[in-house]
Design a protein around this motif. Structure first.
Motif, PDB file in Angstrom:
ATOM      1  N   ARG A 161      15.356  21.271 -43.155  1.00 15.47           N
ATOM      2  CA  ARG A 161      14.931  22.501 -42.473  1.00 15.47           C
ATOM      3  C   ARG A 161      13.529  22.910 -42.909  1.00 15.47           C
ATOM      4  O   ARG A 161      12.976  23.857 -42.383  1.00 15.47           O
ATOM      5  N   LEU A 202      14.145  20.379 -38.473  1.00 12.04           N
ATOM      6  CA  LEU A 202      15.545  20.745 -38.369  1.00 12.04           C
ATOM      7  C   LEU A 202      16.451  19.642 -38.878  1.00 12.04           C
ATOM      8  O   LEU A 202      16.103  18.471 -38.829  1.00 12.04           O
ATOM      9  N   ASP A 205      19.826  24.268 -35.602  1.00 13.79           N
ATOM     10  CA  ASP A 205      18.766  24.910 -36.376  1.00 13.79           C
ATOM     11  C   ASP A 205      17.617  25.378 -35.487  1.00 13.79           C
ATOM     12  O   ASP A 205      16.812  26.209 -35.893  1.00 13.79           O
TER      13      ASP A 205
END
Length: 168
Positions: A16, A32, A37
């Protein structure tokens, strides 16, 4: 972003946090670990997450013609919301044809395959796999890591070939 024809010309998959290799002054590609996400995050405190997300999106889209000193913020927010929507629509019709192994690297490469297959337009992907910096028992550790890498790459190539986009 818009000049490239892609919602995001580059994407980091598997983490992330965008690695340094994926950052530049004009753009930082999305980072992500899973498709979920890539969305507008709102505080779920009142359980009106979808309604609050819609309200924020409406505010961003309806910003005045001259938002003044916040113009850059509005442009980035608008581009992000548009990219999120385009990605969700594009990936909504994706159907895998190859089974990927159940490990983090394979999961990241399957997400890369999804983005490529759906024609989202991203041209550069960053995926990393750690554990190679060993100082003891290197041979068996590297052997296992390279087997994982080989299976993940085999699945990726198989999926792209099965979907008819290996040449991309």
């Amino acid at each position: 972003l818009a000049a490239t024809g892609a919602a995001g010309p580059a994407m980091s998959v598997g983490s992330r946090r965008a690695p340094l290799a994926m950052r530049s002054r004009p753009v930082v590609g999305p980072s992500l670990s899973r498709l979920q996400d890539y969305e507008l995050l709102v505080d779920p405190i009142d359980r009106r997450v979808d309604a609050r997300r819609a309200e924020i999106a409406e505010l961003v889209r309806c910003a005045g013609a001259d938002p003044g000193p916040l113009e850059f913020v509005h442009q980035v927010a608008r581009a992000s919301l548009d990219a999120e929507q385009r990605l969700r629509v594009a990936l909504g019709g994706y159907r895998p044809r190859v089974e990927f192994p159940a490990d983090d690297l394979s999961s990241a490469l399957q997400l890369v395959a999804q983005v490529v297959v759906t024609g989202f337009g991203t041209r550069l992907f960053h995926v990393e796999s750690g554990g190679f910096d060993t100082h003891a028992n290197q041979a068996p550790t590297h052997d296992a890591l390279l087997r994982t890498l080989g299976r993940a790459l085999d699945a990726l190539v198989g999926e792209l070939a099965a979907q008819g986009v290996l040449d991309q």
